[in-house]
Design an enzyme around this catalytic site. Structure first.
Site, PDB file in Angstrom:
ATOM      1  CE1 TYR A 278     -46.073  79.746  -9.372  1.00  0.00           C
ATOM      2  CE2 TYR A 278     -45.360  78.086  -7.800  1.00  0.00           C
ATOM      3  CZ  TYR A 278     -45.136  78.830  -8.944  1.00  0.00           C
ATOM      4  OH  TYR A 278     -43.973  78.636  -9.674  1.00  0.00           O
TER       5      TYR A 278
ATOM      6  CE  LYS B 119     -45.969  77.166 -12.230  1.00  0.00           C
ATOM      7  NZ  LYS B 119     -45.490  77.391 -13.610  1.00  0.00           N
TER       8      LYS B 119
ATOM      9  CB  ILE C  36     -36.268  80.163 -15.822  1.00  0.00           C
ATOM     10  CG1 ILE C  36     -35.996  80.138 -14.311  1.00  0.00           C
ATOM     11  CG2 ILE C  36     -35.887  78.830 -16.450  1.00  0.00           C
ATOM     12  CD1 ILE C  36     -36.986  79.291 -13.517  1.00  0.00           C
TER      13      ILE C  36
ATOM     14  CB  THR D  28     -36.676  84.437 -11.239  1.00  0.00           C
ATOM     15  OG1 THR D  28     -37.802  83.933 -10.521  1.00  0.00           O
ATOM     16  CG2 THR D  28     -35.835  83.289 -11.753  1.00  0.00           C
TER      17      THR D  28
HETATM   18  N1  LIG Z   1     -38.196  80.827  -9.687  1.00  0.00           N
HETATM   19  C1  LIG Z   1     -38.467  79.644  -9.151  1.00  0.00           C
HETATM   20  O1  LIG Z   1     -37.935  79.274  -8.084  1.00  0.00           O
HETATM   21  C2  LIG Z   1     -39.420  78.715  -9.841  1.00  0.00           C
HETATM   22  C3  LIG Z   1     -39.630  77.449  -9.272  1.00  0.00           C
HETATM   23  C4  LIG Z   1     -40.520  76.573  -9.893  1.00  0.00           C
HETATM   24  C5  LIG Z   1     -41.162  76.959 -11.060  1.00  0.00           C
HETATM   25  N2  LIG Z   1     -40.943  78.199 -11.582  1.00  0.00           N
HETATM   26  C6  LIG Z   1     -41.653  78.553 -12.816  1.00  0.00           C
HETATM   27  O2  LIG Z   1     -40.698  78.950 -13.774  1.00  0.00           O
HETATM   28  C7  LIG Z   1     -41.343  79.775 -14.746  1.00  0.00           C
HETATM   29  C8  LIG Z   1     -40.514  81.017 -14.986  1.00  0.00           C
HETATM   30  O3  LIG Z   1     -40.563  81.816 -13.809  1.00  0.00           O
HETATM   31  P1  LIG Z   1     -39.347  82.694 -13.290  1.00  0.00           P
HETATM   32  O4  LIG Z   1     -38.986  82.165 -11.971  1.00  0.00           O
HETATM   33  O5  LIG Z   1     -38.313  82.843 -14.329  1.00  0.00           O
HETATM   34  O6  LIG Z   1     -40.116  84.077 -13.006  1.00  0.00           O
HETATM   35  P2  LIG Z   1     -40.012  85.502 -13.697  1.00  0.00           P
HETATM   36  O7  LIG Z   1     -38.622  86.027 -13.614  1.00  0.00           O
HETATM   37  O8  LIG Z   1     -41.098  86.306 -13.095  1.00  0.00           O
HETATM   38  O9  LIG Z   1     -40.338  85.204 -15.227  1.00  0.00           O
HETATM   39  C9  LIG Z   1     -41.660  84.951 -15.616  1.00  0.00           C
HETATM   40  C10 LIG Z   1     -41.804  85.305 -17.060  1.00  0.00           C
HETATM   41  O10 LIG Z   1     -43.184  85.129 -17.415  1.00  0.00           O
HETATM   42  C11 LIG Z   1     -43.661  86.330 -17.988  1.00  0.00           C
HETATM   43  N3  LIG Z   1     -45.065  86.563 -17.733  1.00  0.00           N
HETATM   44  C12 LIG Z   1     -45.681  86.680 -16.547  1.00  0.00           C
HETATM   45  N4  LIG Z   1     -46.981  86.944 -16.731  1.00  0.00           N
HETATM   46  C13 LIG Z   1     -47.167  87.011 -18.067  1.00  0.00           C
HETATM   47  C14 LIG Z   1     -48.288  87.287 -18.872  1.00  0.00           C
HETATM   48  N5  LIG Z   1     -49.483  87.568 -18.349  1.00  0.00           N
HETATM   49  N6  LIG Z   1     -48.132  87.284 -20.210  1.00  0.00           N
HETATM   50  C15 LIG Z   1     -46.940  87.037 -20.760  1.00  0.00           C
HETATM   51  N7  LIG Z   1     -45.831  86.771 -20.050  1.00  0.00           N
HETATM   52  C16 LIG Z   1     -45.955  86.777 -18.714  1.00  0.00           C
HETATM   53  C17 LIG Z   1     -42.825  87.421 -17.346  1.00  0.00           C
HETATM   54  O11 LIG Z   1     -42.891  88.580 -18.135  1.00  0.00           O
HETATM   55  P3  LIG Z   1     -42.689  90.049 -17.499  1.00  0.00           P
HETATM   56  O12 LIG Z   1     -41.227  90.268 -17.522  1.00  0.00           O
HETATM   57  O13 LIG Z   1     -43.439  90.933 -18.446  1.00  0.00           O
HETATM   58  O14 LIG Z   1     -43.282  90.035 -16.152  1.00  0.00           O
HETATM   59  C18 LIG Z   1     -41.456  86.770 -17.323  1.00  0.00           C
HETATM   60  O15 LIG Z   1     -40.829  86.872 -18.564  1.00  0.00           O
HETATM   61  C19 LIG Z   1     -42.735  80.077 -14.184  1.00  0.00           C
HETATM   62  O16 LIG Z   1     -43.676  79.219 -14.795  1.00  0.00           O
HETATM   63  C20 LIG Z   1     -42.583  79.728 -12.719  1.00  0.00           C
HETATM   64  O17 LIG Z   1     -43.833  79.377 -12.134  1.00  0.00           O
HETATM   65  C21 LIG Z   1     -40.087  79.081 -11.011  1.00  0.00           C
END
Ligand SMILES: NC(=O)c1ccc[n+]([C@@H]2O[C@H](COP(=O)([O-])OP(=O)(O)OC[C@H]3O[C@@H](n4cnc5c(N)ncnc54)[C@H](OP(=O)(O)O)[C@@H]3O)[C@@H](O)[C@H]2O)c1
Length: 286
Positions: free
Chosen positions: A173, A177, A24, A208
């Site tokens: 998790y 949050k 995202i 994702t």
């Molecule tokens: N996907 C869903 O359904 C969903 C639902 C509710 C909330 N969210 C929230 O949305 C946000 C984005 O998640 P996403 O779904 O897009 O997941 P994602 O594809 O795993 O993206 C997460 C991002 O955070 C980075 N990250 C993780 N650990 C890190 C660290 N230690 N230092 C720096 N960067 C770090 C990752 O970098 P790398 O590429 O290096 O790993 C990636 O760019 C998160 O806060 C997640 O909890 C997601």
């Protein structure tokens, strides 16, 4: 931590997006660039950072973008990257704390923090605190924290944010949050009457790389992909809260599908929110 360029970013609004190298966050960074912001991206891989800069530049020609490497599981690296960002961007208009992790096993970082709470809650807390002077220097600023609907029914133990007594992948998790949500409301309270707003957003259920597990958990997550939102769709509500006139004066809210919705009742318990705030301060060493 690695950075780029010299001088300062001052001519147009500046946005900072963490976890911008995938999922995202990449689409949030693109949306902010297309809306005319200089965008500072934070991620933990230089290679993925370079790839993301090229990806955004191809879709937002002329955008000014900078990438900083920082592992946000480390509070020292988080503080360091904040110091470097404010040198380049003394005024910040939008901060999106998007980086997040879902872990299937309890792990501690080299600093001794449980990884999920460190990345999802402690790092945004430290980064927000460190960037407050720059956020105050913008005419108006918005903090957008990416929460999750898993917080809706979560429980929280201020004395055990690190999950030493109780740890499960879903509990860790969802508690992180909920803690992030409570901190968002804590910031909104403390920043009331200033030019800075703070809100927390659920982006939807989005396909994702968030769940990087093998086995059943990873299989279920990947199997859901065709039936849930795309990462581009997941960026819609965060971008709406970051950019729309509708959210200019709204602070201390939980937002889903562009609408303010009621949060977990625990996040409205001022005493509990304060306990979580103090426990967080203790964990990060303030
Ligand atoms: N996907 C869903 O359904 C969903 C639902 C509710 C909330 N969210 C929230 O949305 C946000 C984005 O998640 P996403 O779904 O897009 O997941 P994602 O594809 O795993 O993206 C997460 C991002 O955070 C980075 N990250 C993780 N650990 C890190 C660290 N230690 N230092 C720096 N960067 C770090 C990752 O970098 P790398 O590429 O290096 O790993 C990636 O760019 C998160 O806060 C997640 O909890 C997601």
């Amino acid at each position: 931590v690695a950075g780029a360029a010299s001088g300062t970013l001052t001519t147009v609004p500046v946005a900072v997006v963490t976890g911008a190298t995938g999922g995202i966050g990449r689409w949030i960074a693109l949306g902010l660039a297309q809306a005319g912001h200089d965008v500072v991206l934070v991620g933990r891989s230089q290679h993925r950072g370079d790839d993301t800069l090229a990806w955004i530049a191809a879709r937002a020609p002329g955008a000014r973008l900078e990438f900083y490497v920082a592992d946000l599981a480390s509070l020292a690296a988080t503080r360091l990257v904040a110091e470097r960002i404010v040198v380049r961007a003394p005024a910040i208009d939008v901060l999106v704390n998007n980086a997040g992790v879902f872990c299937t096993r309890r792990e501690e970082t080299p600093e001794g923090h449980e990884r999920v709470i460190a990345v999802n809650h402690l790092a945004p807390f430290v980064l927000t605190r460190a960037l407050l002077p720059a956020l105050s220097s913008a005419p108006r600023a918005r903090i957008v924290n990416i929460g999750s609907s898993t917080s809706d029914r979560a429980r929280i133990d201020p004395a055990d944010l690190a999950g030493k007594r109780r740890w499960g992948m879903v509990h860790a998790y969802s508690q992180s949050k909920l803690a992030l949500m409570m901190a968002t409301f804590g910031w909104a309270l403390r920043l009331h009457g200033t030019s800075i707003t703070a809100n927390v957003v659920h982006p939807g259920l989005v396909a994702t790389g968030l769940v990087r597990a093998s086995g059943v958990v990873g299989w279920v997550w990947r199997g859901m992909a065709p039936f849930v939102l795309t990462a581009e769709q997941g960026a819609d509500t965060p971008l709406h809260v970051a950019l729309s006139a509708e959210f200019a004066g709204i602070s201390g809210s939980y937002v889903k599908r562009r609408r303010v919705v009621p949060p977990n009742r625990r996040a409205l318990d001022a005493g509990l929110v304060e306990q979580v705030w103090r426990a967080t301060e203790a964990l990060v060493g303030f």
